[in-house]
Design an enzyme around this catalytic site. Structure first.
Site, PDB file in Angstrom:
ATOM      1  N   HIS A  97       0.804  -1.223   0.000  1.00 36.07           N
ATOM      2  CA  HIS A  97       0.000   0.000   0.000  1.00 36.07           C
ATOM      3  C   HIS A  97       0.839   1.276   0.000  1.00 36.07           C
ATOM      4  CE1 HIS A  97      -3.617  -2.332   0.230  1.00 36.07           C
ATOM      5  NE2 HIS A  97      -3.082  -3.040   1.187  1.00 36.07           N
ATOM      6  N   HIS A 240       4.217 -12.513   0.366  1.00 34.86           N
ATOM      7  CA  HIS A 240       3.861 -11.135   0.029  1.00 34.86           C
ATOM      8  C   HIS A 240       5.069 -10.199   0.130  1.00 34.86           C
ATOM      9  CE1 HIS A 240       1.541  -7.432  -0.022  1.00 34.86           C
ATOM     10  NE2 HIS A 240       1.763  -7.169   1.253  1.00 34.86           N
TER      11      HIS A 240
END
Length: 266
Positions: A97, A240
């Site tokens: 993000h 991730h």
């Protein structure tokens, strides 16, 4: 060595390595991570670039409570920090993000100053329901620890990578995340945000997650056919956190994109 500067009335933590006469490469983390997210990358980058790693406000060594903040503050803090370091042109890298402020920085400064942006493993669709539920649970005192563990387990996907595990233990914390939801509410998806930039830099998204979802890969193929400035690479990793798990692949992608951006400018 961790450094700090007073930026926009708050302390911003950062560090730098390499030589200041080399091309500047700015690394932005995702939510709830500090600059150690890129520790494994430094040996691959520090001989070629002036590497500047930036922590968001409240994400440095001293994690005092701070007022809530969002993408606009992240954009302003980063640009002001780079101006204080006399950085003009730079290549940009973001994780997860952190891509929201990275896109905002590229939009605000333009392609001449930010020739390319490498985005690492950000959700390019609307957040999946399970992710949204997990973020909501992290706002509640009774559920935030379990929710944080649930997100991490999803991001690890069964991997036993020690660099990623160490990062979780020592860095991943219980930071607020309201700006994540707000960004999706404002722009829809990161891909839509890219298309709102008048003259986008070269943008590449490299990722492993979500695993085994052909429709997600097709989404990238469709955008790359539509826009010459967009490209992508499926790293085929486990977690991730490819900058920790497979740093050599990430460094290779950075080098390739920088070279393409330099040729594009010429």
């Amino acid at each position: 060595m961790y450094l700090t500067k007073q930026i926009n009335s708050v302390k911003i933590c950062y560090d730098e390595c390499g030589m200041a006469d080399r091309p500047a490469l700015v690394l932005l983390t995702g939510w709830a991570h500090d600059l150690r997210l890129y520790d494994e990358l430094l040996p691959y980058l520090s001989r070629k670039y002036w590497v500047i790693r930036v922590c968001w406000r409240g994400h440095g060594q001293k994690r005092d409570d701070i007022d809530d903040f969002g993408v606009e503050e992240q954009i302003s803090d980063t640009i002001s920090l780079l101006e204080s370091l006399e950085v003009d042109k730079f290549y940009l890298v973001s994780h997860s993000h952190g891509g929201w402020p990275a896109l905002g920085i590229a939009d605000k400064l333009g392609r001449v100053r930010v020739p390319c942006l490498l985005m690492i493993d950000q959700i390019m669709t609307q957040p999946p329901p399970e992710f949204a539920v997990g973020l909501q649970a992290m706002q509640e005192k009774k559920t935030w620890k379990a929710a944080r563990q649930g997100l991490y387990d999803n991001w690890m996907a069964g991997s036993d990578n020690k660099a990623v595990e160490t990062h979780f233990i020592y860095s991943f914390g219980g930071f607020g995340h309201k700006f994540i939801a707000a960004a999706y509410e404002k722009y829809g998806t990161p891909m839509r945000r890219m298309e709102m930039i008048e003259n986008p830099p070269l943008i590449r998204h490299i990722f492993s997650h979500p695993l085994n979802q052909p429709e997600y890969r097709k989404l990238h193929e469709d955008l790359s056919r539509k826009h010459s400035w967009f490209s992508f690479a499926d790293l085929e990793g486990e977690t991730h956190f490819p900058s920790l798990e497979i740093p050599e692949k990430v460094a290779q992608q950075i080098d390739q994109l920088v070279q393409e951006a330099d040729r594009d400018i010429q």
